[in-house]
Design a protein around this motif. Structure first.
Motif, PDB file in Angstrom:
ATOM      1  N   LEU A 275       0.849  -1.196   0.000  1.00 34.44           N
ATOM      2  CA  LEU A 275       0.000   0.000   0.000  1.00 34.44           C
ATOM      3  C   LEU A 275       0.886   1.249   0.000  1.00 34.44           C
ATOM      4  O   LEU A 275       1.790   1.354   0.829  1.00 34.44           O
ATOM      5  CB  LEU A 275      -0.880   0.017   1.251  1.00 34.44           C
ATOM      6  N   ILE A 277       0.500   3.981   1.213  1.00 29.87           N
ATOM      7  CA  ILE A 277       0.446   4.609   2.542  1.00 29.87           C
ATOM      8  C   ILE A 277       1.537   4.084   3.478  1.00 29.87           C
ATOM      9  O   ILE A 277       1.964   4.752   4.412  1.00 29.87           O
ATOM     10  CB  ILE A 277      -0.976   4.401   3.102  1.00 29.87           C
ATOM     11  N   GLU A 278       2.020   2.871   3.196  1.00 30.50           N
ATOM     12  CA  GLU A 278       3.065   2.263   4.042  1.00 30.50           C
ATOM     13  C   GLU A 278       4.473   2.690   3.617  1.00 30.50           C
ATOM     14  O   GLU A 278       5.461   2.285   4.199  1.00 30.50           O
ATOM     15  CB  GLU A 278       2.996   0.738   3.932  1.00 30.50           C
ATOM     16  N   VAL A 345      -0.098   6.888  -7.158  1.00 33.58           N
ATOM     17  CA  VAL A 345      -0.928   7.516  -6.118  1.00 33.58           C
ATOM     18  C   VAL A 345      -1.933   8.482  -6.768  1.00 33.58           C
ATOM     19  O   VAL A 345      -3.106   8.522  -6.392  1.00 33.58           O
ATOM     20  CB  VAL A 345      -0.044   8.233  -5.066  1.00 33.58           C
ATOM     21  N   TYR A 348      -4.552   6.101  -8.610  1.00 34.82           N
ATOM     22  CA  TYR A 348      -5.429   5.189  -7.847  1.00 34.82           C
ATOM     23  C   TYR A 348      -5.543   5.500  -6.355  1.00 34.82           C
ATOM     24  O   TYR A 348      -6.206   4.759  -5.624  1.00 34.82           O
ATOM     25  CB  TYR A 348      -4.950   3.737  -8.023  1.00 34.82           C
ATOM     26  N   ASN A 350      -4.087   6.307  -2.302  1.00 37.25           N
ATOM     27  CA  ASN A 350      -3.131   5.727  -1.356  1.00 37.25           C
ATOM     28  C   ASN A 350      -3.468   4.318  -0.900  1.00 37.25           C
ATOM     29  O   ASN A 350      -2.660   3.658  -0.273  1.00 37.25           O
ATOM     30  CB  ASN A 350      -3.079   6.632  -0.126  1.00 37.25           C
ATOM     31  N   ASN A 351      -4.695   3.896  -1.211  1.00 42.02           N
ATOM     32  CA  ASN A 351      -5.115   2.602  -0.661  1.00 42.02           C
ATOM     33  C   ASN A 351      -5.180   1.485  -1.690  1.00 42.02           C
ATOM     34  O   ASN A 351      -5.766   0.445  -1.438  1.00 42.02           O
ATOM     35  CB  ASN A 351      -6.474   2.750   0.029  1.00 42.02           C
ATOM     36  N   SER A 352      -4.575   1.733  -2.834  1.00 44.50           N
ATOM     37  CA  SER A 352      -4.534   0.683  -3.850  1.00 44.50           C
ATOM     38  C   SER A 352      -3.093   0.178  -3.941  1.00 44.50           C
ATOM     39  O   SER A 352      -2.174   0.955  -4.198  1.00 44.50           O
ATOM     40  CB  SER A 352      -4.994   1.301  -5.168  1.00 44.50           C
ATOM     41  N   PRO A 353      -2.874  -1.128  -3.687  1.00 42.85           N
ATOM     42  CA  PRO A 353      -1.483  -1.615  -3.613  1.00 42.85           C
ATOM     43  C   PRO A 353      -0.717  -1.496  -4.932  1.00 42.85           C
ATOM     44  O   PRO A 353      -1.265  -1.745  -5.998  1.00 42.85           O
ATOM     45  CB  PRO A 353      -1.637  -3.086  -3.206  1.00 42.85           C
TER      46      PRO A 353
END
Ligand SMILES: NC(=O)c1ccc[n+]([C@@H]2O[C@H](COP(=O)([O-])OP(=O)(O)OC[C@H]3O[C@@H](n4cnc5c(N)ncnc54)[C@H](OP(=O)(O)O)[C@@H]3O)[C@@H](O)[C@H]2O)c1
Length: 359
Positions: A275, A277-278, A345, A348, A350-353
């Protein structure tokens, strides 16, 4: 030179020789001398770009090979110039290269702000004016190439595709390499020894060293033979004549297929999904990096393609290759692929791997 008759086995990349602050070359004369040595050693194919040090690499080639028709030069137009006048870019390259015609003109990256049909038309115009002979595309996905070929409807002679390909970056194996083979287009592998951060890792690989000993080859020759076995034409650069001699002798001995299969397995690249975000952007990227989405949108460093353009590219034609990460205590840090990261980002969220390789 008639490229129909002459097979390209390898090429010399000229990014390094044009570097203004070079540790290896102190003067223009020494650079031109080196290029001539490279030719004398048996290299006839040279890769360059208008963008390499503001045309300095092209200029050096022009000085070294002014009247030499035996030398094939493939240069590149920068995506920022597809918007302006492609013909103007070609004319400027011709002037620096000291030539009447460019053997192969490559599009350095796709540019999603410019209609590909317009690009094709301009290239066709240059072809009709005998300013270019063949066309190449760099940094493309199979999907993009397929579309471009259909759009060009056989008007352009598309001779080469050039993408990164080495033991640590093998995305092209999935679709692009075979597609090129099917379409009879040469596939050129740039950075055959890995990105600058990986060169030492490749050369110190125990496995590569073992194979070198068995076949009495240099590690570089094993790597280049492996690329060739997999259907790629390596484009390497070096500032060292003994390294050059090693490299160009790479296909003088044949390694058995089972050893190549061993390398294929040993260096299998594990692509994972992470993700965004990570992922933290802590590396310097030469001091030019974006830490939030607003900065990426504004593109204050004028990256070309911009993160927004990369986002459009990803949506339409897939991501070019996985980003590269390092594991940290709290997640991951990005160390290669800033534009792909921000493009993803922006496309798609921040939550799409995103596909990544963890070093
Ligand atoms: N189309 C594109 O977007 C794109 C992008 C990147 C690169 N390229 C092209 O590809 C060319 C090469 O790519 P690259 O510079 O990334 O990578 P590379 O050819 O893989 O070279 C990396 C480094 O390996 C070293 N090396 C070469 N032969 C060696 C040997 N036999 N033993 C030990 N070390 C050796 C060289 O250092 P020494 O000088 O010390 O030998 C060189 O700096 C560029 O010049 C450019 O023309 C194209």
């Amino acid at each position: 030179m008639n490229l129909k008759k002459k097979k390209i086995k390898f090429g010399f990349g000229t990014y390094g020789i044009g570097e203004k602050k070079s540790r290896n070359f102190c003067s223009e004369k020494s650079r031109i001398y080196f290029l001539n040595k490279v030719y004398e050693e048996g290299v006839f194919f040279f890769d360059t770009a208008e963008d390499y040090h503001k045309g300095f690499s092209e200029y050096l080639l022009g000085k070294a090979f002014k009247k030499n028709d035996e030398v094939v030069i493939a240069t590149k137009i920068s995506p920022i110039n597809y918007k302006k006048n492609i013909l103007q870019s070609i004319n400027e390259s011709l002037r620096r290269l000291n030539r009447d015609r460019i053997d192969i003109i490559q599009l350095h990256w796709p540019n999603y702000n410019v209609d590909d049909l317009k690009i094709i038309e301009s290239l066709y115009e240059a072809f009709s004016m005998k300013k270019i002979k063949y066309v190449g595309l760099c940094n493309v996905t199979k999907k993009y190439l397929d579309r471009f070929l259909k759009l060009s409807m056989g008007k352009l002679k598309i001779k080469i595709i050039q993408n990164e390909y080495n033991l640590f970056e093998r995305s092209v194996e999935e679709k692009l390499l075979n597609f090129c083979k099917k379409k009879k287009i040469n596939f050129l592998a740039y950075s055959p020894f890995g990105s600058s951060k990986q060169v030492n890792k490749i050369f110190s690989s125990v496995h590569i060293k073992e194979i070198s000993e068995v076949f009495r080859l240099k590690p570089s020759q094993v790597i280049l033979q492996w690329l060739s076995y997999n259907g790629a034409i390596p484009i390497f650069q070096t500032s060292n004549l003994s390294n050059l001699k090693e490299n160009i002798m790479f296909d003088s001995r044949i390694i058995s297929t089972d050893f190549f299969e061993k390398i294929n397995k040993e260096f299998e690249v594990k692509v994972v999904k992470v993700l965004p975000i990570e992922i933290q952007i802590v590396e310097s990227f030469s001091g030019k990096f974006y830490t939030n989405i607003e900065q990426a949108k504004k593109n204050i460093y004028n990256f070309s393609p911009s993160p927004m353009e990369v986002a459009m590219e990803i949506k339409e034609n897939d991501i070019l290759k996985p980003i590269k990460l390092k594991k940290t205590r709290s997640g991951y840090s990005l160390y290669e692929g800033q534009l792909r990261y921000w493009g993803w980002v922006l496309a798609y969220g921040n939550n799409s791997p995103i596909e990544a390789i963890i070093e």
